[in-house]
Design an enzyme around this catalytic site. Structure first.
Site, PDB file in Angstrom:
ATOM      1  N   ARG A 170       0.690  -1.190   0.054  1.00  0.00           N
ATOM      2  CA  ARG A 170       0.107  -0.040  -0.026  1.00  0.00           C
ATOM      3  C   ARG A 170       0.977   1.242   0.031  1.00  0.00           C
ATOM      4  O   ARG A 170       0.442   2.319  -0.436  1.00  0.00           O
ATOM      5  CB  ARG A 170      -0.831  -0.055   1.269  1.00  0.00           C
ATOM      6  CG  ARG A 170      -1.986  -1.093   1.262  1.00  0.00           C
ATOM      7  CD  ARG A 170      -2.616  -1.191   2.613  1.00  0.00           C
ATOM      8  NE  ARG A 170      -3.252   0.270   3.245  1.00  0.00           N
ATOM      9  CZ  ARG A 170      -4.528   0.771   2.932  1.00  0.00           C
ATOM     10  NH1 ARG A 170      -5.402   0.180   2.154  1.00  0.00           N
ATOM     11  NH2 ARG A 170      -4.908   1.854   3.346  1.00  0.00           N
ATOM     12  N   ARG A 174       9.792   5.651  -3.044  1.00  0.00           N
ATOM     13  CA  ARG A 174      10.141   6.782  -4.314  1.00  0.00           C
ATOM     14  C   ARG A 174      11.533   6.855  -4.189  1.00  0.00           C
ATOM     15  O   ARG A 174      11.984   7.370  -2.984  1.00  0.00           O
ATOM     16  CB  ARG A 174       9.128   7.768  -4.039  1.00  0.00           C
ATOM     17  CG  ARG A 174       7.792   8.028  -4.805  1.00  0.00           C
ATOM     18  CD  ARG A 174       7.324   9.305  -4.640  1.00  0.00           C
ATOM     19  NE  ARG A 174       6.087   8.962  -4.494  1.00  0.00           N
ATOM     20  CZ  ARG A 174       5.167   9.274  -3.292  1.00  0.00           C
ATOM     21  NH1 ARG A 174       5.754   9.935  -2.455  1.00  0.00           N
ATOM     22  NH2 ARG A 174       3.815   9.198  -3.433  1.00  0.00           N
ATOM     23  N   ARG A 247      -9.369  -6.836  12.815  1.00  0.00           N
ATOM     24  CA  ARG A 247      -8.451  -6.094  13.780  1.00  0.00           C
ATOM     25  C   ARG A 247      -9.052  -4.800  14.300  1.00  0.00           C
ATOM     26  O   ARG A 247      -9.925  -4.320  13.417  1.00  0.00           O
ATOM     27  CB  ARG A 247      -7.024  -5.752  12.960  1.00  0.00           C
ATOM     28  CG  ARG A 247      -6.003  -5.198  14.006  1.00  0.00           C
ATOM     29  CD  ARG A 247      -5.450  -6.599  14.586  1.00  0.00           C
ATOM     30  NE  ARG A 247      -4.317  -5.832  15.556  1.00  0.00           N
ATOM     31  CZ  ARG A 247      -3.889  -6.367  16.550  1.00  0.00           C
ATOM     32  NH1 ARG A 247      -4.824  -7.370  17.306  1.00  0.00           N
ATOM     33  NH2 ARG A 247      -3.079  -5.942  17.489  1.00  0.00           N
ATOM     34  N   ARG A 278      -0.097   5.664  15.986  1.00  0.00           N
ATOM     35  CA  ARG A 278      -0.098   6.913  15.718  1.00  0.00           C
ATOM     36  C   ARG A 278      -0.844   7.875  16.283  1.00  0.00           C
ATOM     37  O   ARG A 278      -1.878   7.714  17.033  1.00  0.00           O
ATOM     38  CB  ARG A 278      -0.640   7.234  14.083  1.00  0.00           C
ATOM     39  CG  ARG A 278      -1.814   6.399  13.692  1.00  0.00           C
ATOM     40  CD  ARG A 278      -1.934   6.176  12.146  1.00  0.00           C
ATOM     41  NE  ARG A 278      -3.055   5.378  11.869  1.00  0.00           N
ATOM     42  CZ  ARG A 278      -3.164   4.910  10.675  1.00  0.00           C
ATOM     43  NH1 ARG A 278      -2.638   5.176   9.559  1.00  0.00           N
ATOM     44  NH2 ARG A 278      -4.210   4.031  10.672  1.00  0.00           N
ATOM     45  N   GLU A 298      -4.095   6.373  18.297  1.00  0.00           N
ATOM     46  CA  GLU A 298      -4.619   5.001  17.896  1.00  0.00           C
ATOM     47  C   GLU A 298      -4.066   3.878  18.317  1.00  0.00           C
ATOM     48  O   GLU A 298      -2.913   3.576  18.042  1.00  0.00           O
ATOM     49  CB  GLU A 298      -4.483   5.177  16.264  1.00  0.00           C
ATOM     50  CG  GLU A 298      -5.495   4.315  15.551  1.00  0.00           C
ATOM     51  CD  GLU A 298      -5.358   4.678  13.792  1.00  0.00           C
ATOM     52  OE1 GLU A 298      -5.581   5.856  13.664  1.00  0.00           O
ATOM     53  OE2 GLU A 298      -5.312   3.858  13.426  1.00  0.00           O
ATOM     54  N   TYR A 346     -10.033  -4.844   2.311  1.00  0.00           N
ATOM     55  CA  TYR A 346      -9.186  -3.614   2.992  1.00  0.00           C
ATOM     56  C   TYR A 346      -9.523  -2.464   1.836  1.00  0.00           C
ATOM     57  O   TYR A 346      -8.440  -2.042   1.303  1.00  0.00           O
ATOM     58  CB  TYR A 346      -7.824  -4.163   3.203  1.00  0.00           C
ATOM     59  CG  TYR A 346      -6.780  -3.266   3.911  1.00  0.00           C
ATOM     60  CD1 TYR A 346      -7.386  -1.789   4.307  1.00  0.00           C
ATOM     61  CD2 TYR A 346      -5.629  -3.382   4.196  1.00  0.00           C
ATOM     62  CE1 TYR A 346      -6.779  -1.132   5.218  1.00  0.00           C
ATOM     63  CE2 TYR A 346      -4.707  -2.736   4.811  1.00  0.00           C
ATOM     64  CZ  TYR A 346      -5.246  -1.677   5.484  1.00  0.00           C
ATOM     65  OH  TYR A 346      -4.312  -0.911   6.243  1.00  0.00           O
ATOM     66  N   ASP A 348     -10.128   1.144   0.641  1.00  0.00           N
ATOM     67  CA  ASP A 348     -10.199   2.591   0.931  1.00  0.00           C
ATOM     68  C   ASP A 348     -11.505   3.097   0.544  1.00  0.00           C
ATOM     69  O   ASP A 348     -12.230   2.767  -0.233  1.00  0.00           O
ATOM     70  CB  ASP A 348      -8.786   3.590   0.398  1.00  0.00           C
ATOM     71  CG  ASP A 348      -7.691   3.154   1.228  1.00  0.00           C
ATOM     72  OD1 ASP A 348      -7.931   2.855   2.418  1.00  0.00           O
ATOM     73  OD2 ASP A 348      -6.582   3.298   0.433  1.00  0.00           O
TER      74      ASP A 348
END
Ligand code: FAD
Ligand code: UDP
Length: 364
Positions: A170, A174, A247, A278, A298, A346, A348
């Site tokens: 995911r 770069r 989860r 996070r 979280e 999963y 988005d």
């Protein structure tokens, strides 16, 4: 009597309800929570739109999806550039030249590639078979150890060598100095929060909150010609083949009497020893200038029946179990399954919109 009973007022259910209502179909939307919007729900606290179920950044490369969502909100220019804190050291995410420079002092893409290639060679991995091997063969051992291993283990509650490799794919890798977390063409945060989008979608439609499908199943199955179900597919079939794994998460939100707590919307905590993954500082999603701030920690947690199933565990074992439920679902002519829980994927937000629009085309 309704044409459609829609179970779940998240993005999938709300898009379906909006499109059906537009075509003159009578819809009833129910949700077991005390609010609409599912996991994209935002609530205003101290003038700040708080993402109650974790950071939600909209991104897509699908122009149809981008145009679609724009009918319901104006989006700002927010670009997600999270930073990672590993034992007090700060790294840019996703993995890019800024990360490589901070870690190894390399300056050019060639130097960074050479360093990663050297580490891949040392590891001896040729065909990565799990998340650990996949991560090492993408970014090398150093980054895996500092930025992937601890974070992933706490996020999923399993060691990386027991997790499917798609999860780490995911994230972009770069060789440019670009901290944008996503590769997509379009990105932003809806000005004024996500809840307003759902309010617009559900405008004029009957809604019942605090209403669990399974507490009223008999009555609800008679109330509409068809059901659009966006809850857990295994629960719909009374777990007859077994329980799918999920989860869960716990969120801890605080209002702080300071203007700027962490200088970024998203800061990841990558070592295993810190129990949260996070901290979100919500005002930065919309460039807020309020005198106070709101932050959310979280914490990943195990899922047991009754907990919120935030993430499907899409490993081989669970995907095979899901396939059995999917076979039953395909035989239904009165029930349509949709969304992250109904399709056990999963997804988005942009994936959910694509899927919902597909169902709209087929069904309506
Ligand atoms: P949901 O939002 O889960 O909606 C399902 C609804 O059904 C819920 O409201 C639930 O209460 C209701 N329901 C379930 N069972 C029943 C029942 N038995 N009776 C009545 N109601 C029921 N996506 C992105 O694009 N960008 C991001 O940055 C991003 N960040 C995320 C961060 C986190 C922590 C999480 C968990 C997800 C994130 N996502 C992100 C994914 C995004 O949240 C989902 O793609 C999207 O919200 C899924 O919509 P949905 O309608 O399928 O499901
Ligand atoms: N990940 C990581 N380190 C990070 C951020 C993410 O190792 O600092 C891994 C982790 O395994 C996570 C996956 O990448 O589950 C996908 O991250 P993403 O931010 O897309 O997860 P989500 O926002 O869906 O929780």
């Amino acid at each position: 009597m309704y044409d459609y009973l829609i179970v779940g007022s998240g993005l999938f259910g709300s898009i379906f309800a909006y499109e059906a209502n537009k075509r003159g179909k009578a819809c009833l939307v129910i949700d077991k929570r005390d609010h609409i919007g599912g996991n994209i729900y935002t609530e205003e606290i101290e003038g700040i739109n708080v993402h109650k179920y974790g950071a939600h950044i909209f991104h897509t490369s699908n122009k149809e999806v981008w145009n679609y969502i724009q009918q319901f909100a104006e989006f700002n220019r927010y670009t997600n550039c999270p930073i990672a804190n590993y034992k007090g050291e700060i790294y840019n995410m996703p993995f890019n030249m800024n990360t490589f420079n901070k870690l190894w002092g390399v300056v050019t893409p060639q130097e960074a590639k050479a360093k990663i290639d050297e580490q891949i060679k040392e590891s001896g991995i040729v065909n990565p078979k799990n998340l650990e091997e996949q991560a090492i063969s993408l970014v090398g051992k150093d980054i895996y150890e500092k930025l992937v291993k601890g974070y992933t283990q706490k996020q999923w509650g399993r060691p990386c060598h027991e997790l499917p490799s798609f999860i780490i794919k995911r994230l972009p890798v770069r060789f440019t100095y670009d901290n944008n977390y996503f590769n997509d063409i379009y990105q932003g945060i809806p000005i004024g929060g996500y809840t307003k989008i759902i309010e617009k979608m559900l405008d004029g439609i009957d809604i019942k909150l605090n209403y669990d499908f399974f507490d009223h199943r008999e009555e609800l199955e008679k109330i509409a010609d068809k059901i659009v179900f966006t809850g857990m597919i295994d629960q719909f079939y009374n777990y007859k083949f077994g329980t799918l794994e999920y989860r869960s998460l716990k969120f801890e939100t605080e209002i702080l009497d300071c203007e700027n707590y962490q200088g970024n919307a998203v800061v990841n905590y990558n070592e295993y020893e810190i129990p949260y993954t996070r901290i979100i500082e919500h005002k930065h999603f919309e460039y807020g200038t309020q005198s106070k701030t709101v932050i959310t920690k979280e914490y990943p947690s195990n899922w047991e029946k009754g907990d919120e199933p935030y993430y499907p565990m899409n490993d081989k074992k669970n995907n095979e179990l899901y396939a059995k439920y999917k076979e039953l679902a395909d035989q239904e002519n009165k029930v349509i399954f949709g969304g992250r829980l109904g399709m056990y994927k999963y997804f988005d937000m942009h994936n959910v919109i694509e899927e919902a629009l597909k169902v709209v085309k087929e069904e309506l």
